[in-house]
Every structure is written in C-alpha cells, then in structure tokens.
Design a protein around this motif. Structure first.
Motif, PDB file in Angstrom:
ATOM      1  N   LEU A  20       8.519   3.234   6.246  1.00  0.00           N
ATOM      2  CA  LEU A  20       8.551   2.525   4.964  1.00  0.00           C
ATOM      3  C   LEU A  20       7.313   2.853   4.134  1.00  0.00           C
ATOM      4  O   LEU A  20       7.376   2.909   2.910  1.00  0.00           O
ATOM      5  CB  LEU A  20       8.649   1.007   5.192  1.00  0.00           C
ATOM      6  CG  LEU A  20      10.038   0.499   5.566  1.00  0.00           C
ATOM      7  CD1 LEU A  20       9.973  -0.943   6.039  1.00  0.00           C
ATOM      8  CD2 LEU A  20      11.003   0.619   4.395  1.00  0.00           C
ATOM      9  N   ARG A  21       6.192   3.061   4.832  1.00  0.00           N
ATOM     10  CA  ARG A  21       4.953   3.429   4.147  1.00  0.00           C
ATOM     11  C   ARG A  21       5.105   4.743   3.380  1.00  0.00           C
ATOM     12  O   ARG A  21       4.441   4.982   2.387  1.00  0.00           O
ATOM     13  CB  ARG A  21       3.817   3.582   5.165  1.00  0.00           C
ATOM     14  CG  ARG A  21       3.226   2.274   5.631  1.00  0.00           C
ATOM     15  CD  ARG A  21       2.307   1.773   4.579  1.00  0.00           C
ATOM     16  NE  ARG A  21       1.398   0.737   5.041  1.00  0.00           N
ATOM     17  CZ  ARG A  21       0.715  -0.012   4.201  1.00  0.00           C
ATOM     18  NH1 ARG A  21       0.844   0.158   2.911  1.00  0.00           N
ATOM     19  NH2 ARG A  21      -0.099  -0.930   4.662  1.00  0.00           N
ATOM     20  N   GLU A  22       5.953   5.624   3.908  1.00  0.00           N
ATOM     21  CA  GLU A  22       6.107   6.936   3.281  1.00  0.00           C
ATOM     22  C   GLU A  22       7.136   6.937   2.164  1.00  0.00           C
ATOM     23  O   GLU A  22       7.155   7.846   1.339  1.00  0.00           O
ATOM     24  CB  GLU A  22       6.580   7.958   4.322  1.00  0.00           C
ATOM     25  CG  GLU A  22       5.526   8.392   5.304  1.00  0.00           C
ATOM     26  CD  GLU A  22       6.146   9.186   6.431  1.00  0.00           C
ATOM     27  OE1 GLU A  22       7.048   9.988   6.178  1.00  0.00           O
ATOM     28  OE2 GLU A  22       5.737   8.982   7.590  1.00  0.00           O
ATOM     29  N   LEU A  23       8.027   5.959   2.186  1.00  0.00           N
ATOM     30  CA  LEU A  23       9.160   5.998   1.270  1.00  0.00           C
ATOM     31  C   LEU A  23       8.807   5.454  -0.097  1.00  0.00           C
ATOM     32  O   LEU A  23       8.169   4.424  -0.230  1.00  0.00           O
ATOM     33  CB  LEU A  23      10.330   5.195   1.840  1.00  0.00           C
ATOM     34  CG  LEU A  23      10.886   5.722   3.156  1.00  0.00           C
ATOM     35  CD1 LEU A  23      11.913   4.758   3.702  1.00  0.00           C
ATOM     36  CD2 LEU A  23      11.496   7.085   2.942  1.00  0.00           C
ATOM     37  N   ASN A  24       9.253   6.163  -1.084  1.00  0.00           N
ATOM     38  CA  ASN A  24       9.036   5.711  -2.440  1.00  0.00           C
ATOM     39  C   ASN A  24      10.240   6.137  -3.259  1.00  0.00           C
ATOM     40  O   ASN A  24      10.324   7.258  -3.731  1.00  0.00           O
ATOM     41  CB  ASN A  24       7.740   6.335  -2.982  1.00  0.00           C
ATOM     42  CG  ASN A  24       7.477   5.895  -4.393  1.00  0.00           C
ATOM     43  OD1 ASN A  24       8.031   4.909  -4.865  1.00  0.00           O
ATOM     44  ND2 ASN A  24       6.639   6.644  -5.091  1.00  0.00           N
ATOM     45  N   ASP A  82      13.670   4.525  -5.810  1.00  0.00           N
ATOM     46  CA  ASP A  82      14.275   3.385  -6.508  1.00  0.00           C
ATOM     47  C   ASP A  82      15.292   2.638  -5.654  1.00  0.00           C
ATOM     48  O   ASP A  82      15.478   1.439  -5.815  1.00  0.00           O
ATOM     49  CB  ASP A  82      14.990   3.874  -7.781  1.00  0.00           C
ATOM     50  CG  ASP A  82      13.982   4.260  -8.844  1.00  0.00           C
ATOM     51  OD1 ASP A  82      12.802   3.904  -8.676  1.00  0.00           O
ATOM     52  OD2 ASP A  82      14.374   4.917  -9.823  1.00  0.00           O
ATOM     53  N   ASN A  83      15.982   3.365  -4.790  1.00  0.00           N
ATOM     54  CA  ASN A  83      17.042   2.726  -4.022  1.00  0.00           C
ATOM     55  C   ASN A  83      16.556   2.109  -2.711  1.00  0.00           C
ATOM     56  O   ASN A  83      17.361   1.640  -1.926  1.00  0.00           O
ATOM     57  CB  ASN A  83      18.140   3.745  -3.702  1.00  0.00           C
ATOM     58  CG  ASN A  83      19.006   4.015  -4.910  1.00  0.00           C
ATOM     59  OD1 ASN A  83      18.804   3.405  -5.966  1.00  0.00           O
ATOM     60  ND2 ASN A  83      19.954   4.902  -4.766  1.00  0.00           N
ATOM     61  N   ILE A  84      15.269   2.173  -2.493  1.00  0.00           N
ATOM     62  CA  ILE A  84      14.750   1.613  -1.247  1.00  0.00           C
ATOM     63  C   ILE A  84      13.745   0.520  -1.575  1.00  0.00           C
ATOM     64  O   ILE A  84      12.869   0.710  -2.421  1.00  0.00           O
ATOM     65  CB  ILE A  84      14.075   2.695  -0.387  1.00  0.00           C
ATOM     66  CG1 ILE A  84      15.086   3.793  -0.071  1.00  0.00           C
ATOM     67  CG2 ILE A  84      13.513   2.112   0.897  1.00  0.00           C
ATOM     68  CD1 ILE A  84      14.445   5.071   0.325  1.00  0.00           C
ATOM     69  N   VAL A  85      13.894  -0.579  -0.906  1.00  0.00           N
ATOM     70  CA  VAL A  85      12.995  -1.695  -1.164  1.00  0.00           C
ATOM     71  C   VAL A  85      11.561  -1.240  -0.880  1.00  0.00           C
ATOM     72  O   VAL A  85      11.288  -0.504   0.058  1.00  0.00           O
ATOM     73  CB  VAL A  85      13.384  -2.913  -0.311  1.00  0.00           C
ATOM     74  CG1 VAL A  85      13.101  -2.693   1.149  1.00  0.00           C
ATOM     75  CG2 VAL A  85      12.707  -4.157  -0.816  1.00  0.00           C
ATOM     76  N   ARG A  86      10.639  -1.658  -1.756  1.00  0.00           N
ATOM     77  CA  ARG A  86       9.264  -1.195  -1.594  1.00  0.00           C
ATOM     78  C   ARG A  86       8.485  -2.106  -0.659  1.00  0.00           C
ATOM     79  O   ARG A  86       8.521  -3.335  -0.780  1.00  0.00           O
ATOM     80  CB  ARG A  86       8.573  -1.131  -2.956  1.00  0.00           C
ATOM     81  CG  ARG A  86       8.802   0.205  -3.657  1.00  0.00           C
ATOM     82  CD  ARG A  86       7.880   0.383  -4.830  1.00  0.00           C
ATOM     83  NE  ARG A  86       7.892  -0.777  -5.702  1.00  0.00           N
ATOM     84  CZ  ARG A  86       6.809  -1.310  -6.250  1.00  0.00           C
ATOM     85  NH1 ARG A  86       5.626  -0.798  -6.000  1.00  0.00           N
ATOM     86  NH2 ARG A  86       6.910  -2.350  -7.040  1.00  0.00           N
ATOM     87  N   GLU A 112       0.112   3.564   9.302  1.00  0.00           N
ATOM     88  CA  GLU A 112       0.596   4.875   8.879  1.00  0.00           C
ATOM     89  C   GLU A 112       0.416   5.855  10.022  1.00  0.00           C
ATOM     90  O   GLU A 112      -0.598   6.525  10.145  1.00  0.00           O
ATOM     91  CB  GLU A 112      -0.117   5.314   7.607  1.00  0.00           C
ATOM     92  CG  GLU A 112       0.360   4.441   6.465  1.00  0.00           C
ATOM     93  CD  GLU A 112      -0.314   4.696   5.153  1.00  0.00           C
ATOM     94  OE1 GLU A 112       0.387   5.133   4.234  1.00  0.00           O
ATOM     95  OE2 GLU A 112      -1.510   4.441   5.026  1.00  0.00           O
ATOM     96  N   MET A 113       1.427   5.882  10.898  1.00  0.00           N
ATOM     97  CA  MET A 113       1.273   6.589  12.155  1.00  0.00           C
ATOM     98  C   MET A 113       2.095   7.884  12.185  1.00  0.00           C
ATOM     99  O   MET A 113       2.179   8.547  13.203  1.00  0.00           O
ATOM    100  CB  MET A 113       1.696   5.688  13.331  1.00  0.00           C
ATOM    101  CG  MET A 113       1.195   4.255  13.270  1.00  0.00           C
ATOM    102  SD  MET A 113      -0.545   4.063  12.845  1.00  0.00           S
ATOM    103  CE  MET A 113      -1.352   4.568  14.345  1.00  0.00           C
ATOM    104  N   GLY A 114       2.692   8.237  11.085  1.00  0.00           N
ATOM    105  CA  GLY A 114       3.645   9.355  11.098  1.00  0.00           C
ATOM    106  C   GLY A 114       3.115  10.682  10.604  1.00  0.00           C
ATOM    107  O   GLY A 114       3.859  11.438  10.007  1.00  0.00           O
ATOM    108  N   ASN A 115       1.841  10.975  10.822  1.00  0.00           N
ATOM    109  CA  ASN A 115       1.311  12.222  10.279  1.00  0.00           C
ATOM    110  C   ASN A 115       1.704  13.449  11.102  1.00  0.00           C
ATOM    111  O   ASN A 115       1.856  13.364  12.309  1.00  0.00           O
ATOM    112  CB  ASN A 115      -0.218  12.137  10.178  1.00  0.00           C
ATOM    113  CG  ASN A 115      -0.844  11.641  11.449  1.00  0.00           C
ATOM    114  OD1 ASN A 115      -0.563  10.533  11.893  1.00  0.00           O
ATOM    115  ND2 ASN A 115      -1.667  12.471  12.066  1.00  0.00           N
TER     116      ASN A 115
END
Lengths: 189, 318
Positions: free
Chosen positions: B95-99, B101-105, A158-161
């Motif tokens: 991807l870690r930030e995205l949450n 329905d239309n994006i694969v988790r 998690e490098m995007g802060n």
C-alpha cells in the motif's frame, strides 16, 4: 544513462526467453526493470553512505561485517531464500542510518531484520522462537519482538525494496545463452 | 521444480482438510475489547465504528489538529504467536508503494508492539454503499475488497503448500463474475465460502449465457484440485481464445490480459513489482463519471498472496 542501458539489455533479453519466466515476459519486462530501478533510487529505501561516522558511536565496519557473516549462516541454517538474506542486510543498513545502536544490541537488530525479511519473502518463515534459539538465547522472545516493532516503525513499514540480488538474477539471466548457465548460483558471492 | 514436488506432497484428501478446517474456525476469532478508544495515539479522535472483521476494527476518526476525517483500520496481533503477521508486513509495504485514483490511499501507519493502525482516506458514501450492496463485503470503507471471494479452496482450507494455481482459481472467479455480474462465490465468511465451493452445482446452468468454449475454460480454472487445475500456459492455449483478435474491451480480451499478467513461478518473482493491468477506459464517460467506480464494474482487487507476485487488478468494466 542507466535507464537506457537497462532498456537495451531488456530488449536483448526478449529474444530467447521462455514464456514461463514472468520477469522476462516481453510485454512487461521493460516496465518491471524501470519500476525496480526507479524504486531502488528512492532516498527512503537507501542507507546513508557514511552512517558509521555520522550516526553510530559504537558500531564499526568490522562489527557489521561479522554480523553479515553470521546472518549468512543463519540463512543457511534455516534454508532461507537468498532474497531474504539480501533484504535483511538492506534493512540493517537503513536502520543503522537512522538509529544509533549499542554494540550488545547489534545481533538483536540482525536477527529481527532477518525475521521481518523472512516474513516478507518466505512462504513458511521460521518462528520467533527459532530466531531466539539461533542467538543461543542471548535475547529473549520479547526483545526480538520489540526490536521487530522498532524496525518496522523506523522504516515506516516500507519493506519491499529491490536488492542487488534482484538485479543480479536479471543480469545473469540476460548474460547466459542457455538455460543451464542460468542456473548458476550466486547466493554465496 | 521444488514447488511441484511440494504440491504433490500436499495432496491431502480435501475432505479431511475441510473437516480440520471446520474445527479450526471454531476457535480462530480473537475477541476484541468491547469498548472503543476515545482517541488513537493522541493524534486522532475516534468518532465511530465503520466496520469490524476478524482482523480488528475500522474507525471513523478526525485528526485532532487538522480536522481531517479518515478511516483507521486497527489490526490487533497481540495473540499472534509470531508477533507482526507477514500478511500485514506485505499489505502495508504494498500500500505504501501504490498511488492510483482507484486505490484507497494509505495516509499513515501508527504502530505499537501489539497492534498497528492504518490511516486511510475515507471514501465517499456512494462507493461504500455500492460495495456493501455487493453481497456483504465486510469492510465497505476500505477499498481493499474481500479478496476472499477469489480465494482458492486450498487457501481456505489452510494449506501451507499452495502454489501458483491459486491465481488461476482467482482468474476463474473473476471470469465468472464478468459473466454473471456478481461474485460467484460471494458469501459472508470463509466457512460459507467453502460450502459454496463444495456444494454440487452445475456450472452450465449458472453460466448459461457463456459460450461452450468459455464454459469449458471456466471449469478448468475452477478445478478443485490445484494439481489438475489448468496452468497459465494451458489457459492461454485454450480454444476459447482461438478467434482473437477481439474487441479490446470484450470479455475474452480482458481475460487474456488478466492471464498474461499472472506470475508463473514463485521463485522467479521480482520483489516490489506491481503490475497495473488497467482495463478501464478513462475516456469513456460510462466508466469514469465523477471519478467513481461504476456500479457495474468489477471491484478493484489487490491480490497479495505469499506465493505470488503482488498483482493489482484494476476495475474491469463489464
């Protein structure tokens, strides 16, 4: 509170913005501000306040200071963006909040975080060899690469802060009445 | 601005670059070990291979303890001179930030010094079939599509000095896809992609349905030379948008939203910001049935180029 303050400054800023600045672009500027400030407050992106006492045995605040001063010079040497420097230091504090680091490895941590930040932020980041060289070959390539993997793993990729620099740019933009003042450099504060 | 100067310096003859690029492709692919592992980090049992690409492989796996079925994308960088590739650091951070329905988790990240395993939710067969039908996307199980379809020639030609123009090219590709219903440069690999881009074609023939003003704008967006390609400001001032306001779901309106969502200048970008431009109407049964992306919509596109703010374009229904 903070959200309201942010909302009001961004509302003010929309009065005389240039279209070419996407982060002052009226329809989205409030979304950007609130997203970033929310992200900044997430626990996983913040260092512990007292990690020197709680986690570290060897590292002292003075040593951290020396490391940061040295990284400022590294960033200058390789003409890296100020954002890269700020990111790098935020990674260091986050890593030190989770892992005790021995004094001889502190510089290795610094140089590897700088490499990750450069890869995240720069269009053409320096090579691993450049980062080895800047430590006067104190560490070899495999150590820098190993530390890079350890940092990424520890920080869960998690490098995007956002950093202080992210918000400084925004507030400086809002505070300045004309375009010339906006170009003031804050890199060496 | 410095970017513009850099752009000017990079204006090498495109043809020379193409030749260099063809040579480059001959050696680029690192060979993967032929045997597939029995398990991944002792946590997941490998059940089969779902896909393969130049990045590595995608496995269908089962969590040994919980029995959960997932897709694991393994990215191998053991031959990479600079260890962990920057694209990987950016992709995983995003991807870690995205949450949504239309994006694969992205469920988990397992990393070692030489490769990274990205654990994704496994998507249902229908979507997989839809995407694989859509002209050979390599990686049907991961809803991150082959953004290669929207990649500007200067990126395909491996220029290190490309700028914000790459996003305008992508808008052109998406605009074209809105008209024809399929990726306009949709081909199997980057090599064919370049052939498609450089082959002499008459756009007015392919986009016969498009209004003349729209065709004019499309040509400006799909200009090969990044320096002569239209800017966001220029595109928004184009006569094609003169008779707005239009219907919110019309092609014109969605195109304007897309253009307005673009970052304009690299050094002004704010890191970590994700723009969600959702053009899909959730209350419309045609677009939200069973939570699946309808077959006639554009794919989800995550554009994360080094030179632009990570921008997320969600499904645009046709």
């Amino acid at each position: 509170d903070q959200n309201k303050a942010l909302a009001s400054v961004s509302a003010k800023s929309t009065t005389n913005v240039k279209f070419s600045d996407p982060h002052n672009f009226e329809p989205i500027v409030n979304d950007i501000c609130s997203y970033l400030s929310r992200m900044e407050r997430e626990n996983k992106r913040r260092p512990m306040l007292n990690y020197i006492e709680k986690v570290q045995c060897d590292v002292t605040p003075h040593m951290r200071g020396i490391l940061v001063d040295w990284l400022v010079e590294v960033a200058d040497e390789y003409k890296l963006l100020p954002d890269t420097l700020f990111l790098s230091i935020s990674y260091i504090d986050r890593f030190l909040s989770l892992n005790p680091v021995a004094k001889p490895k502190l510089q290795l941590l610094g140089v590897s975080t700088m490499m990750i930040a450069a890869k995240y932020e720069e269009i053409s980041p320096p090579h691993v060899e450049d980062f080895v060289l800047i430590t006067d070959n104190t560490y070899d390539k495999s150590e820098v690469v190993k530390m890079e993997a350890d940092i990424l793993k520890s920080l869960c990729f998690e490098m995007g802060n956002p950093t202080a620099k992210t918000f400084l740019r925004r507030f400086a933009g809002i505070g300045s009445e004309n375009i010339k003042a906006k170009k003031l450099q804050f890199e060496h504060l | 601005m410095t970017e513009e100067n850099a752009d000017a310096q990079s204006s090498l003859n495109l043809f020379t670059q193409l030749v260099q690029c063809k040579n480059l492709f001959g050696h680029a692919h690192a060979t993967l070990p032929s045997n597939r592992p029995d398990n991944i980090e002792g946590i997941y049992e490998v059940m089969g291979i779902l896909g393969e690409g130049s990045f590595g492989r995608v496995y269908r796996c089962k969590h040994i303890r919980t029995g959960e079925i997932v897709a694991i994308k393994q990215i191998d960088f053991r031959y990479d001179q600079n260890a962990v590739p920057s694209s990987l650091i950016r992709e995983v951070s995003l991807l870690r930030e995205l949450n949504h329905d239309n994006i694969v988790r992205l469920l988990n990240v397992l990393s070692t010094e030489t490769y990274v395993s990205l654990v994704f939710e496994l998507l249902d067969q229908d979507l997989g079939r839809y995407i694989s039908r859509n002209n050979g996307v390599r990686d049907p199980w991961i809803r991150k599509p082959a953004t290669r379809y929207y990649r500007a020639p200067e990126i395909l030609l491996d220029s290190s000095q490309y700028s914000t123009g790459v996003d305008l090219w992508s808008v052109g590709c998406i605009f074209g896809e809105m008209v024809t219903g399929e990726p306009i440069f949709g081909t199997k690999n980057s090599f064919d992609e370049l052939d498609a881009i450089f082959s002499p074609t008459d756009l007015s023939y392919i986009f016969a349905d498009l209004e003349p003003q729209g065709l004019h704008l499309l040509k400006m967006l799909l200009c090969l030379d990044p320096k002569r390609r239209v800017s966001v400001e220029g595109a928004l001032k184009h006569a094609y948008f003169n008779d707005l306001p239009d219907h919110p779901r019309s092609r014109r309106y969605r195109l304007i939203l897309l253009l307005k969502s673009l970052p304009v200048h690299n050094h002004l970008r704010t890191k970590g910001f994700i723009l969600k431009a959702n053009f899909q109407d959730h209350n419309d049964p045609a677009t939200s049935s069973n939570g699946r992306v309808p077959a006639d919509s554009l794919e989800n596109v995550i554009s994360c180029t080094p030179n632009s703010l990570p921008v997320l374009y969600l499904a645009c229904s046709k």
